[in-house]
Design a protein around this motif. Structure first.
Motif, PDB file in Angstrom:
ATOM      1  N   ASP A   1      68.141  38.129  54.054  1.00 43.03           N
ATOM      2  CA  ASP A   1      67.342  37.822  54.769  1.00 43.03           C
ATOM      3  C   ASP A   1      68.057  38.011  56.186  1.00 43.03           C
ATOM      4  N   LEU A   2      68.506  39.167  56.485  1.00 46.44           N
ATOM      5  CA  LEU A   2      69.201  39.728  57.497  1.00 46.44           C
ATOM      6  C   LEU A   2      68.304  40.158  58.604  1.00 46.44           C
ATOM      7  N   GLN A   3      68.647  39.737  59.731  1.00 41.35           N
ATOM      8  CA  GLN A   3      67.870  39.869  60.918  1.00 41.35           C
ATOM      9  C   GLN A   3      68.848  40.265  62.214  1.00 41.35           C
ATOM     10  N   VAL A   4      68.269  41.543  62.746  1.00 42.28           N
ATOM     11  CA  VAL A   4      69.043  41.724  63.903  1.00 42.28           C
ATOM     12  C   VAL A   4      68.251  41.616  65.073  1.00 42.28           C
ATOM     13  N   ASN A   5      68.559  40.945  66.242  1.00 39.49           N
ATOM     14  CA  ASN A   5      68.171  40.743  67.642  1.00 39.49           C
ATOM     15  C   ASN A   5      68.928  41.488  68.600  1.00 39.49           C
ATOM     16  N   MET A   6      68.144  42.560  69.208  1.00 45.63           N
ATOM     17  CA  MET A   6      68.726  43.038  70.354  1.00 45.63           C
ATOM     18  C   MET A   6      68.638  42.551  71.430  1.00 45.63           C
ATOM     19  N   LYS A   7      69.800  42.260  72.348  1.00 45.34           N
ATOM     20  CA  LYS A   7      70.005  41.619  73.732  1.00 45.34           C
ATOM     21  C   LYS A   7      69.806  42.454  74.776  1.00 45.34           C
ATOM     22  N   ARG A   8      70.720  43.484  74.912  1.00 42.72           N
ATOM     23  CA  ARG A   8      70.781  44.642  75.893  1.00 42.72           C
ATOM     24  C   ARG A   8      71.003  45.929  75.266  1.00 42.72           C
ATOM     25  N   VAL A   9      70.630  47.151  75.532  1.00 42.91           N
ATOM     26  CA  VAL A   9      71.001  48.374  75.109  1.00 42.91           C
ATOM     27  C   VAL A   9      71.157  49.232  76.259  1.00 42.91           C
ATOM     28  N   LEU A  10      72.061  50.071  76.734  1.00 43.03           N
ATOM     29  CA  LEU A  10      72.526  50.949  77.448  1.00 43.03           C
ATOM     30  C   LEU A  10      72.488  52.439  76.870  1.00 43.03           C
ATOM     31  N   GLU A  11      71.875  53.450  77.490  1.00 42.32           N
ATOM     32  CA  GLU A  11      71.735  54.705  77.021  1.00 42.32           C
ATOM     33  C   GLU A  11      72.310  55.803  78.031  1.00 42.32           C
ATOM     34  N   GLN A  12      73.125  56.679  77.598  1.00 38.14           N
ATOM     35  CA  GLN A  12      73.450  57.772  78.295  1.00 38.14           C
ATOM     36  C   GLN A  12      72.595  58.994  77.573  1.00 38.14           C
ATOM     37  N   GLU A  13      71.564  59.285  78.077  1.00 35.76           N
ATOM     38  CA  GLU A  13      70.684  59.982  77.246  1.00 35.76           C
ATOM     39  C   GLU A  13      71.210  61.500  77.068  1.00 35.76           C
ATOM     40  N   GLU A  14      71.804  62.100  78.145  1.00 38.69           N
ATOM     41  CA  GLU A  14      72.561  63.380  78.185  1.00 38.69           C
ATOM     42  C   GLU A  14      73.417  63.621  77.238  1.00 38.69           C
ATOM     43  N   GLU A  15      74.233  62.426  77.112  1.00 38.94           N
ATOM     44  CA  GLU A  15      75.379  62.693  76.481  1.00 38.94           C
ATOM     45  C   GLU A  15      75.176  62.276  74.679  1.00 38.94           C
ATOM     46  N   GLY A  16      74.206  61.795  74.704  1.00 36.38           N
ATOM     47  CA  GLY A  16      73.934  61.156  73.038  1.00 36.38           C
ATOM     48  C   GLY A  16      74.651  60.004  72.846  1.00 36.38           C
ATOM     49  N   ARG A  17      74.764  59.063  73.685  1.00 34.60           N
ATOM     50  CA  ARG A  17      75.548  57.780  73.543  1.00 34.60           C
ATOM     51  C   ARG A  17      74.635  56.672  74.011  1.00 34.60           C
ATOM     52  N   ALA A  18      75.011  55.710  73.097  1.00 29.14           N
ATOM     53  CA  ALA A  18      74.306  54.425  73.268  1.00 29.14           C
ATOM     54  C   ALA A  18      75.202  53.090  73.225  1.00 29.14           C
TER      55      ALA A  18
END
Length: 116
Positions: A60-77
């Motif tokens: 019963d694993l559940q992931v809850n996202m709080k905040r995500v930042l992405e550097q789209e051009e660099e392929g980073r999150a």
């Protein structure tokens, strides 16, 4: 959304589903996965071997996202998230985590670091 954020979301869905074949395909053969308390896991096969051990003992694993930042051009999150699961007859709720990933041009993870 860019390729890093797309991959992150797919990875967390695969974690919840214990879909290790999908997880293996998400990492490059020379990827490195750093997580607390263990030496680095090098490559997709060692990463999956670790995750099978870590995730396989949880239900019963559940992931809850709080905040995500992405550097789209660099392929980073970067993601701030919590995980909840049942293990050893006990429910663990909202354990805080933070993760950073880099992906290549095909969207496969080359670098992954988790913090607790």
């Amino acid at each position: 959304m860019g390729r890093a954020l797309d991959r992150w979301n797919e990875l967390m869905k695969a974690w919840e589903a214990n879909d290790f074949d999908a997880i293996e395909d998400m990492y490059t053969t020379d990827a490195v996965y750093y997580e607390p308390y263990n030496p680095p896991h090098n490559g997709n096969l060692l990463t999956v071997a670790y995750l099978k051990d870590f995730l396989g003992s949880k239900t019963d694993l559940q992931v809850n996202m709080k905040r995500v930042l992405e550097q789209e051009e660099e392929g980073r999150a970067a993601a701030e998230w919590t995980v909840s699961y049942t293990a050893a007859g006990r429910r663990w709720n909202s354990l805080p985590r933070a993760s950073f990933i880099d992906v290549d041009e095909q969207g496969r993870i080359t670098y992954h670091r988790d913090y607790t």
